[in-house]
Design a protein around this motif. Structure first.
Motif, mmCIF file in Angstrom:
data_model
loop_
_atom_site.group_PDB
_atom_site.id
_atom_site.type_symbol
_atom_site.label_atom_id
_atom_site.label_comp_id
_atom_site.label_asym_id
_atom_site.label_seq_id
_atom_site.Cartn_x
_atom_site.Cartn_y
_atom_site.Cartn_z
ATOM 1 N N ALA A 44 0.820 -1.224 0.000
ATOM 2 C CA ALA A 44 0.000 0.000 0.000
ATOM 3 C C ALA A 44 0.845 1.262 0.000
ATOM 4 O O ALA A 44 0.494 2.254 -0.627
ATOM 5 C CB ALA A 44 -0.922 -0.002 1.214
ATOM 6 N N ILE A 45 1.941 1.231 0.749
ATOM 7 C CA ILE A 45 2.804 2.416 0.846
ATOM 8 C C ILE A 45 4.170 2.031 0.292
ATOM 9 O O ILE A 45 4.753 1.021 0.688
ATOM 10 C CB ILE A 45 2.916 2.922 2.292
ATOM 11 C CG1 ILE A 45 1.534 3.314 2.825
ATOM 12 C CG2 ILE A 45 3.891 4.089 2.389
ATOM 13 C CD1 ILE A 45 1.524 3.740 4.284
ATOM 14 N N PHE A 47 7.986 3.524 -0.690
ATOM 15 C CA PHE A 47 9.000 4.588 -0.665
ATOM 16 C C PHE A 47 10.234 4.096 -1.405
ATOM 17 O O PHE A 47 10.693 2.967 -1.182
ATOM 18 C CB PHE A 47 9.420 4.930 0.772
ATOM 19 C CG PHE A 47 8.383 5.668 1.561
ATOM 20 C CD1 PHE A 47 7.806 6.829 1.090
ATOM 21 C CD2 PHE A 47 7.995 5.202 2.812
ATOM 22 C CE1 PHE A 47 6.857 7.518 1.837
ATOM 23 C CE2 PHE A 47 7.051 5.876 3.561
ATOM 24 C CZ PHE A 47 6.472 7.036 3.078
ATOM 25 N N ASN A 49 14.031 5.347 -1.792
ATOM 26 C CA ASN A 49 14.991 6.314 -1.231
ATOM 27 C C ASN A 49 14.258 7.421 -0.472
ATOM 28 O O ASN A 49 14.541 8.604 -0.644
ATOM 29 C CB ASN A 49 15.866 6.928 -2.328
ATOM 30 C CG ASN A 49 16.582 5.862 -3.147
ATOM 31 O OD1 ASN A 49 16.933 4.813 -2.609
ATOM 32 N ND2 ASN A 49 16.761 6.113 -4.426
ATOM 33 N N SER A 50 13.274 7.003 0.329
ATOM 34 C CA SER A 50 12.479 7.917 1.170
ATOM 35 C C SER A 50 11.552 8.839 0.382
ATOM 36 O O SER A 50 11.019 9.807 0.941
ATOM 37 C CB SER A 50 13.386 8.774 2.074
ATOM 38 O OG SER A 50 13.833 7.999 3.158
ATOM 39 N N ARG A 51 11.358 8.560 -0.915
ATOM 40 C CA ARG A 51 10.400 9.362 -1.703
ATOM 41 C C ARG A 51 9.212 8.486 -2.083
ATOM 42 O O ARG A 51 9.368 7.284 -2.315
ATOM 43 C CB ARG A 51 11.074 9.903 -2.967
ATOM 44 C CG ARG A 51 12.053 11.012 -2.671
ATOM 45 C CD ARG A 51 12.585 11.654 -3.947
ATOM 46 N NE ARG A 51 13.279 12.897 -3.643
ATOM 47 C CZ ARG A 51 14.545 12.967 -3.224
ATOM 48 N NH1 ARG A 51 15.256 11.874 -3.065
ATOM 49 N NH2 ARG A 51 15.102 14.137 -2.943
ATOM 50 N N HIS A 52 8.013 9.087 -2.162
ATOM 51 C CA HIS A 52 6.820 8.338 -2.547
ATOM 52 C C HIS A 52 7.020 7.718 -3.924
ATOM 53 O O HIS A 52 7.502 8.373 -4.846
ATOM 54 C CB HIS A 52 5.605 9.263 -2.604
ATOM 55 C CG HIS A 52 5.260 9.884 -1.298
ATOM 56 N ND1 HIS A 52 4.639 9.190 -0.294
ATOM 57 C CD2 HIS A 52 5.472 11.137 -0.824
ATOM 58 C CE1 HIS A 52 4.474 9.994 0.741
ATOM 59 N NE2 HIS A 52 4.972 11.175 0.449
ATOM 60 N N TYR B 214 -3.611 3.574 -3.545
ATOM 61 C CA TYR B 214 -4.387 2.588 -2.789
ATOM 62 C C TYR B 214 -5.868 2.893 -2.866
ATOM 63 O O TYR B 214 -6.292 4.016 -2.612
ATOM 64 C CB TYR B 214 -3.938 2.580 -1.323
ATOM 65 C CG TYR B 214 -4.442 1.379 -0.586
ATOM 66 C CD1 TYR B 214 -3.860 0.139 -0.787
ATOM 67 C CD2 TYR B 214 -5.524 1.467 0.276
ATOM 68 C CE1 TYR B 214 -4.337 -0.991 -0.135
ATOM 69 C CE2 TYR B 214 -6.008 0.352 0.931
ATOM 70 C CZ TYR B 214 -5.402 -0.869 0.722
ATOM 71 O OH TYR B 214 -5.887 -1.986 1.357
ATOM 72 N N PRO B 271 12.209 8.855 7.203
ATOM 73 C CA PRO B 271 12.072 10.202 6.656
ATOM 74 C C PRO B 271 11.390 10.151 5.299
ATOM 75 O O PRO B 271 11.573 9.193 4.540
ATOM 76 C CB PRO B 271 13.514 10.687 6.532
ATOM 77 C CG PRO B 271 14.338 9.452 6.451
ATOM 78 C CD PRO B 271 13.593 8.379 7.179
ATOM 79 N N LYS B 273 10.983 12.263 1.843
ATOM 80 C CA LYS B 273 11.465 13.417 1.073
ATOM 81 C C LYS B 273 10.422 13.813 0.032
ATOM 82 O O LYS B 273 9.603 12.998 -0.373
ATOM 83 C CB LYS B 273 12.781 13.057 0.376
ATOM 84 C CG LYS B 273 13.918 12.786 1.346
ATOM 85 C CD LYS B 273 15.165 12.388 0.581
ATOM 86 C CE LYS B 273 16.272 11.938 1.524
ATOM 87 N NZ LYS B 273 17.340 11.211 0.804
#
Lengths: 74, 274
Positions: A44-45, A47, A49-52, B214, B271, B273
């Protein structure tokens, strides 16, 4: 190329929490999700490299992919 | 002249005003209990109930919290504990929104679900609980579901929204209402041994981006359920974030996803970004 994959919550069950996968070039998130037998709706989520990111996002050498299941209760 | 201020000064004990004096002052000067509390704090005194907040929440900040307004959307597992903690903290106004009544299967985890409150609207039980804990807190209760249409009216005046909702689509609605109202949103959700939190400010759109791909109604809570220990844990973190946002103190969980895993006792701070 090498992709670091981090799995969270239920996605770890029967898999791993962190692993470096050797992948062919032009690998997309969906390719890794399929390879790990994760149902698409469970990723569902996303990332990178920490980006969406999304299932169709292309990965590159050295990327870190983090996948989370949908946690929706309250 | 016998004024509220002089009465309070005369009755303070070591800088503290006991509950009985605060109630007595409200009767004597024919004003609301919350009004007396405001006067106490403005005089640099402290209602005795907040004595143990003192090093963490100063008198000045206690006054700011009394003058604050928080909306809690969803008054079940997470929401019940959030309401409890914010009421005890002394947030002056709580808007509570939930369409449901308590059911037996809420008893495993929801603070406000008791044998007496089964079938009672959750917001009514919450209002009763707040009144029993802290009469300085004003509750504005709405027994209905939040929508993009009614949200701005229902949450009017709130400075922060706290997510106690169930399901992902309802959280997307809340995120959009917060965006329209230009207020921060403290998000928390749970399932089984797992939970997640983030705090987003207007324009961040963290939740909207996170769940952009989603589309399902529910998440893994549908199969895992929600045991007793996750709601108070995540609710406490949300309450702490709310107080920090209101006071502008500390480092909020902004552009970060805190992933809680009690099965492996692991807290991952990821984190995010742009």
């Amino acid at each position: 190329m090498h992709i670091t994959v981090k799995l969270f919550a239920t996605l770890r069950r029967g898999r791993f929490d962190r692993e470096i996968l050797d992948c062919p070039g032009s690998t997309k998130v969906l390719d890794i999700v399929t390879r790990l037998a994760i149902p698409e709706k469970q990723a569902a989520i996303i990332f990178i490299n920490s980006r969406h990111g999304g299932l169709d996002t292309e990965l590159h050498e050295g990327d870190t992919l983090a996948l989370f299941p949908p946690v929706g209760g309250g | 002249m016998d004024t509220l201020a002089s009465f309070l000064r005369a009755h303070s004990r070591g800088g503290c005003i006991p509950l009985a004096i605060q109630k007595g002052a409200a009767n004597r000067f024919r004003c609301a209990f919350a009004r007396v509390e405001e006067e106490i704090l403005k005089l640099g005194l402290m209602p005795e109930r907040y004595l143990r907040n003192r090093q963490t929440i100063t008198t000045e900040n206690q006054l700011r919290l009394l003058q604050s307004h928080v909306a809690v959307i969803g008054c079940g597992g997470i929401g019940g504990y959030v309401i409890e903690e914010l009421a005890r903290t002394g947030i002056g106004t709580l808007t509570l929104i939930d369409p449901d009544t308590f059911e037996e299967h809420n008893l495993n985890r929801q603070l406000l679900a008791t044998l007496e409150s089964i079938h009672e609207p959750k917001v009514a039980a919450a209002e009763r609980r707040v009144a029993a804990i802290n009469p300085a807190v004003t509750v504005i209760a709405h027994q209905c579901a939040l929508s993009r249409e009614n949200g701005p009216d229902l949450m009017d005046g709130a400075q922060v929204a706290v997510d106690g909702l169930d399901g992902i689509p309802s959280r997307m609605v809340l995120a959009e209402v917060c965006e329209a109202l230009d207020i921060p949103l403290v998000h928390g959700s749970i399932a089984g041994w797992y939970g997640q939190l983030t705090t987003q400010y207007p324009g961040d759109r963290t939740l909207q981006k996170m769940f952009s791909g989603y589309s399902s109604e529910t998440g893994i809570e549908e199969t895992l359920g929600n045991p007793s220990f996750l709601p108070p844990l995540v609710a406490s973190m949300e309450a702490a974030e709310t107080v920090k946002v209101l006071l502008g103190e500390g480092t909020p969980l902004r552009c970060r996803l805190l992933s809680v895993n009690l099965l492996d006792m692991e807290f991952a701070d990821i984190p995010i970004k742009e």
